[in-house]
Motif scaffolding. Sequence first.
Motif, PDB file in Angstrom:
ATOM      1  N   GLN A 161       7.680   4.809  -6.285  1.00 15.95           N
ATOM      2  CA  GLN A 161       7.432   3.521  -6.915  1.00 15.95           C
ATOM      3  C   GLN A 161       7.358   2.408  -5.880  1.00 15.95           C
ATOM      4  O   GLN A 161       6.486   1.530  -5.934  1.00 15.95           O
ATOM      5  CB  GLN A 161       8.555   3.240  -7.929  1.00 15.95           C
ATOM      6  CG  GLN A 161       8.372   1.945  -8.718  1.00 15.95           C
ATOM      7  CD  GLN A 161       7.153   1.982  -9.619  1.00 15.95           C
ATOM      8  OE1 GLN A 161       6.732   3.061 -10.033  1.00 15.95           O
ATOM      9  NE2 GLN A 161       6.597   0.825  -9.934  1.00 15.95           N
ATOM     10  N   LYS A 162       8.260   2.463  -4.893  1.00 17.48           N
ATOM     11  CA  LYS A 162       8.251   1.452  -3.832  1.00 17.48           C
ATOM     12  C   LYS A 162       6.979   1.552  -3.002  1.00 17.48           C
ATOM     13  O   LYS A 162       6.362   0.535  -2.661  1.00 17.48           O
ATOM     14  CB  LYS A 162       9.479   1.640  -2.950  1.00 17.48           C
ATOM     15  CG  LYS A 162       9.601   0.600  -1.852  1.00 17.48           C
ATOM     16  CD  LYS A 162      10.872   0.810  -1.039  1.00 17.48           C
ATOM     17  CE  LYS A 162      10.977  -0.243   0.067  1.00 17.48           C
ATOM     18  NZ  LYS A 162      12.193  -0.040   0.893  1.00 17.48           N
ATOM     19  N   ILE A 213       1.392  -0.376  -1.511  1.00 14.58           N
ATOM     20  CA  ILE A 213      -0.060  -0.157  -1.468  1.00 14.58           C
ATOM     21  C   ILE A 213      -0.783  -1.227  -2.270  1.00 14.58           C
ATOM     22  O   ILE A 213      -1.820  -1.763  -1.840  1.00 14.58           O
ATOM     23  CB  ILE A 213      -0.391   1.242  -2.000  1.00 14.58           C
ATOM     24  CG1 ILE A 213       0.143   2.308  -1.041  1.00 14.58           C
ATOM     25  CG2 ILE A 213      -1.896   1.414  -2.198  1.00 14.58           C
ATOM     26  CD1 ILE A 213      -0.032   3.724  -1.537  1.00 14.58           C
ATOM     27  N   ASN A 214      -0.277  -1.563  -3.436  1.00 10.38           N
ATOM     28  CA  ASN A 214      -0.899  -2.608  -4.240  1.00 10.38           C
ATOM     29  C   ASN A 214      -0.895  -3.947  -3.509  1.00 10.38           C
ATOM     30  O   ASN A 214      -1.878  -4.700  -3.541  1.00 10.38           O
ATOM     31  CB  ASN A 214      -0.176  -2.733  -5.583  1.00 10.38           C
ATOM     32  CG  ASN A 214      -0.369  -1.502  -6.452  1.00 10.38           C
ATOM     33  OD1 ASN A 214      -1.352  -0.774  -6.303  1.00 10.38           O
ATOM     34  ND2 ASN A 214       0.564  -1.248  -7.362  1.00 10.38           N
ATOM     35  N   ALA A 215       0.217  -4.246  -2.836  1.00  6.49           N
ATOM     36  CA  ALA A 215       0.292  -5.501  -2.082  1.00  6.49           C
ATOM     37  C   ALA A 215      -0.704  -5.505  -0.937  1.00  6.49           C
ATOM     38  O   ALA A 215      -1.370  -6.511  -0.666  1.00  6.49           O
ATOM     39  CB  ALA A 215       1.716  -5.704  -1.557  1.00  6.49           C
ATOM     40  N   ALA A 216      -0.842  -4.345  -0.258  1.00  5.21           N
ATOM     41  CA  ALA A 216      -1.803  -4.261   0.847  1.00  5.21           C
ATOM     42  C   ALA A 216      -3.227  -4.392   0.351  1.00  5.21           C
ATOM     43  O   ALA A 216      -4.077  -4.991   1.006  1.00  5.21           O
ATOM     44  CB  ALA A 216      -1.617  -2.940   1.590  1.00  5.21           C
TER      45      ALA A 216
END
Length: 338
Positions: free
Chosen positions: A88-89, A94-97
């Motif tokens: 999950q972390k 990945i979403n933030a990147a």
Amino acid sequence: MSRQQQRSKTSMTPTQFTTWSFFIAMMFLVMNGNQSSHSSSNTMFVSAFSTTKPIPVHSLHTTNTQLFVNQQQGDLAQEAQELLAKAQKLREEINAATEDAPAATATATVATTTTTTTLQKKQSKWSVNYDNDNVDNDDDTQQSTTYRLYLDIGREEGTWMDPRWGASGRRIEGTLDVCFSSSPATKEITDRMVTDNQMGASSPCFTLQAAKWARLKGGFDEMGVVTEQQVGGGYRVDGSSSNMRNSQTLRFYVTVKGIQDGDVSIPEGRLYFSLPCFVKQQQSSTSNGPPQIMLSSKEGIISVRQIGWHTGWRREESRILGVFRAVPIEKAQRVDGY
């Protein structure tokens, strides 16, 4: 002895019968007691919560195994929870990147552009503007008039070179970067241009910038180019036409230091080049601006000027040294990697 005496002797008295009966009963009790004792030794009692029901040994082993399995399942469940938290972390990172990708791409593009500009200013010793900070290599006009010449020196059909020159079929191949500048040529440069092949009107003569080195044999050899502040020669366009797209002839020269390779050599001095070109803006002989030219992709002629009798009298004549092709520098750099 009489039969009665024998019978009385072998018969058992009441006292003896009682004694033997007691002995047999005791033996029976002892035997039953040992059996009971042996069977009870194979049974164990667990009194953790209840002492009313015995638990066989094999049942105790089964219980211990079940407890071990339950503990292992608990450890696996805990490990699975930890891995799920890590996944999950990682997904959040990945979403933030991904959200920051446009900004990162823009930054990388700026960095790449800056690096490319730096490399263009000082690419290598084969470049026109190598170690010359006075020339702005980012100028679009200069980039559009910079070409890489692919030289192919060797004996050509119809040449007036010495019969022994290049008789083996050996050839010298290499590249030379040149730039057709807009600076008017000096009288000295203009006087070095060939005039006996001039037909019709010609443009004024302009300076030709050249790299300090010609790259030969795939970079394993080189030939020096005589330049003064990057000026390696001059050029002009011969031929006149009212049609702006009409083919004309570009003529220019470069001064080289020469090289020898077996029976093929490039003499020290000036190499003269001629190539068809297309004039985008017609120039008159009184015009001060350089002609807007686009070079042909066909092969051009490389020649040298030597004294001979091939024209009918002893004079300086042009002798074919080889052929060349001209490729825009942007395309050549992409293909060659330098």
